[in-house]
Design a protein around this motif. Structure first.
Motif, short mmCIF file in Angstrom:
data_model
loop_
_atom_site.label_atom_id
_atom_site.label_comp_id
_atom_site.label_asym_id
_atom_site.label_seq_id
_atom_site.Cartn_x
_atom_site.Cartn_y
_atom_site.Cartn_z
N LYS A 388 3.17 28.00 -45.05
CA LYS A 388 3.43 27.86 -43.62
C LYS A 388 3.39 26.41 -43.18
O LYS A 388 4.28 25.94 -42.45
CB LYS A 388 2.42 28.67 -42.81
N ALA A 389 2.37 25.68 -43.62
CA ALA A 389 2.26 24.27 -43.23
C ALA A 389 3.45 23.47 -43.73
O ALA A 389 4.01 22.63 -43.00
CB ALA A 389 0.96 23.68 -43.77
N GLY A 390 3.88 23.72 -44.97
CA GLY A 390 4.99 22.97 -45.53
C GLY A 390 6.32 23.30 -44.87
O GLY A 390 7.11 22.40 -44.54
N VAL A 391 6.59 24.58 -44.65
CA VAL A 391 7.87 24.96 -44.04
C VAL A 391 7.93 24.52 -42.58
O VAL A 391 8.99 24.11 -42.09
CB VAL A 391 8.11 26.48 -44.17
N ASP A 392 6.81 24.58 -41.87
CA ASP A 392 6.79 24.06 -40.50
C ASP A 392 7.28 22.61 -40.46
O ASP A 392 8.11 22.23 -39.63
CB ASP A 392 5.37 24.12 -39.93
N ALA A 393 6.77 21.80 -41.39
CA ALA A 393 7.13 20.37 -41.41
C ALA A 393 8.59 20.17 -41.78
O ALA A 393 9.30 19.37 -41.15
CB ALA A 393 6.22 19.63 -42.40
N ILE A 394 9.07 20.88 -42.79
CA ILE A 394 10.46 20.70 -43.23
C ILE A 394 11.43 21.22 -42.19
O ILE A 394 12.49 20.62 -41.93
CB ILE A 394 10.68 21.39 -44.59
N GLU A 395 11.10 22.32 -41.54
CA GLU A 395 11.96 22.84 -40.47
C GLU A 395 12.09 21.82 -39.34
O GLU A 395 13.18 21.59 -38.82
CB GLU A 395 11.38 24.15 -39.93
N GLU A 396 10.98 21.19 -38.98
CA GLU A 396 11.03 20.15 -37.94
C GLU A 396 11.93 18.99 -38.37
O GLU A 396 12.69 18.44 -37.56
CB GLU A 396 9.63 19.65 -37.66
N MET A 397 11.87 18.60 -39.64
CA MET A 397 12.68 17.50 -40.13
C MET A 397 14.17 17.88 -40.12
O MET A 397 15.03 17.07 -39.73
CB MET A 397 12.24 17.10 -41.54
N LEU A 398 14.50 19.10 -40.52
CA LEU A 398 15.89 19.54 -40.51
C LEU A 398 16.44 19.60 -39.09
O LEU A 398 17.59 19.20 -38.84
CB LEU A 398 15.99 20.92 -41.17
N GLU A 399 15.63 20.08 -38.16
CA GLU A 399 16.07 20.14 -36.76
C GLU A 399 16.28 18.73 -36.19
O GLU A 399 17.22 18.50 -35.43
CB GLU A 399 15.05 20.90 -35.93
N ALA A 400 15.41 17.81 -36.60
CA ALA A 400 15.51 16.45 -36.06
C ALA A 400 16.76 15.70 -36.51
O ALA A 400 17.30 14.89 -35.76
CB ALA A 400 14.26 15.65 -36.46
N VAL A 401 17.24 15.99 -37.74
CA VAL A 401 18.40 15.25 -38.24
C VAL A 401 19.72 15.93 -37.92
O VAL A 401 20.78 15.31 -38.04
CB VAL A 401 18.30 15.03 -39.77
N SER A 402 19.69 17.21 -37.56
CA SER A 402 20.94 17.97 -37.37
C SER A 402 21.60 17.66 -36.02
O SER A 402 20.97 17.14 -35.11
CB SER A 402 20.68 19.46 -37.50
#
Length: 402
Positions: A388-402
């Motif tokens: 959960k902690a890892g996917v939360d962070a990666i999802e935020e990164m994907l949303e930020a660059v898209s």
């Protein structure tokens, strides 16, 4: 979002991070497509039931997975290993232009670094941003390997790979790294610090969790240390055997797994007459949690190389997820985390005498203190390393660059 995932390795191969990420992002409402190769890792032979074709598309729990052909190899030949990496780079790049065209962003499981070929082409042709999750730092992990050539050829390869990987760090829209010191290293190599975030890897939580100790590991009335994983040139298994032989009055060492250095480790144990060292061979992943539970400490070792000062070996996450205290002989971030969180003991790498001293110290710990280490291990994993902690962070990164 429409999210692409590029990873040379994907289930049924061992690395769990890309598949866990794909499943969790899909569960959160995103549309996910995975581009990967035909399974052959770690043995180097094509898995039973697969036949390489240009376009093989599968569906796994709502995730669309396309496999592309590659040269299957994972032996001790540097040329064959290079052919394996480069063939996937070529076929995945061609396939990505249609299969991942239209994605809002692409996540790249960056090991090997050649997996970035497809995202680089997507960026050039369609402007699609990418988030890379750096698992090991190139060219260090290549040129430090005994498979790499030496002399003039080795230096030329190092320069070429350095230029290529530095370009990857500049091209990627965002960078996830698996340890704090890895962030510092990439910044020193030209990556912009504002686009780097530490995202610790997680364990395969369907396999690694606290369970009852019911596995038979030939346990005796001594503190039992277990080394579980690859036995290759970077893991320095020989020092573990030497250390265990020196403390045979209080400790046992059980080794689970295999690798190109296994025969040498077995010969060393025989030469030292270390009857407290036992080799169990490879075991199915489904048995590992029970095996962990049957030992007192999990042993995590790596050679003393600069590239390992900024890495957290996956064995650490697996052990902590199972509630297993650890003894680590690893440089840098891993040792600091273990000591800071109180989940085990640490000693300098490539020093078998120091490792033997820590084994003896660990063997003397009272049961209540080991139990508290176990409790802290589970808590540390859940708060800092979980899926959960890892996917939360990666999802935020994907949303930020898209």
């Amino acid at each position: 979002m429409k999210i692409g995932i590029v990873s040379q390795w994907y289930p049924p191969e061992p690395p769990n991070i890309p598949a866990d990420l794909a499943a969790e992002l899909t569960a959160r409402g995103h549309t996910v497509r995975v581009l990967t190769g035909f399974p052959n890792y770690p043995g180097g032979a094509l898995y039973e039931g697969y036949r390489q074709r240009w376009s093989t598309v599968e569906s796994h729990n709502g995730v669309t997975v396309r496999r592309v052909p590659l040269y299957t190899s994972h032996d001790s030949s540097g040329l064959k290993r290079a052919a394996n990496y480069l063939s996937f780079a070529a076929t995945s790049a061609v396939a990505a232009t249609t299969f991942l065209n239209g994605a809002d962003a692409v996540y790249v499981y960056l090991t090997p670094a050649t997996a970035f070929a497809a995202p680089a082409l997507l960026k050039a042709l369609h402007g699609i941003p990418s988030v890379i999750h750096v698992q090991d730092v190139w060219p260090d992990s290549v040129t430090a390997s005994p498979l790499a050539p030496r002399g003039l050829a080795g230096r030329a390869i190092h320069r070429a790979l350095t230029a290529a990987t530095n370009q990857i760090y500049r091209t990627a829209s965002a960078i996830a790294v698996i340890a704090p010191s890895m962030r510092d290293l990439l910044v020193a190599r030209g990556a912009r610090p504002e686009k780097i975030r530490v995202v610790l890897n997680w364990a395969n939580e369907s396999l690694f969790r606290p369970v009852t100790a019911n596995a038979d590991i030939g346990r005796r009335r001594r503190c039992t240390f277990m080394y579980a994983g690859a036995m290759g040139p970077f893991q320095n298994v020989g020092d573990s055997v030497c250390a265990a032989a020196a403390v045979s009055d209080v400790a046992d060492l059980v080794l689970v797994g295999s690798g190109i250095d296994e025969d040498a480790a077995r010969a060393m144990a025989a030469d030292l007459k270390a009857d407290n060292v036992r080799f169990l061979g490879r075991r199915p992943a489904e048995e590992m949690a029970a095996l962990y539970a049957a030992a007192d400490f999990q042993l995590v070792t790596l050679r003393d190389l600069p590239m390992f000062r900024g890495t957290i070996p996956s064995k650490l996450q697996a052990a902590l997820a199972c509630g297993s205290p650890v003894l680590v002989s690893v440089p840098g971030d891993c040792a600091e985390l273990v000591e800071r969180e109180g989940v085990g003991l640490a000693c300098p790498p490539e020093d078998w005498r120091a490792l033997a001293d820590r084994m003896r110290q660990a063997a003397k710990l009272p049961p209540a203190e080991r139990a508290e280490m176990s409790r802290r291990a589970v808590e540390t994993y859940r708060t800092r390393m979980s899926l959960k902690a890892g996917v939360d962070a990666i999802e935020e990164m994907l949303e930020a660059v898209s």
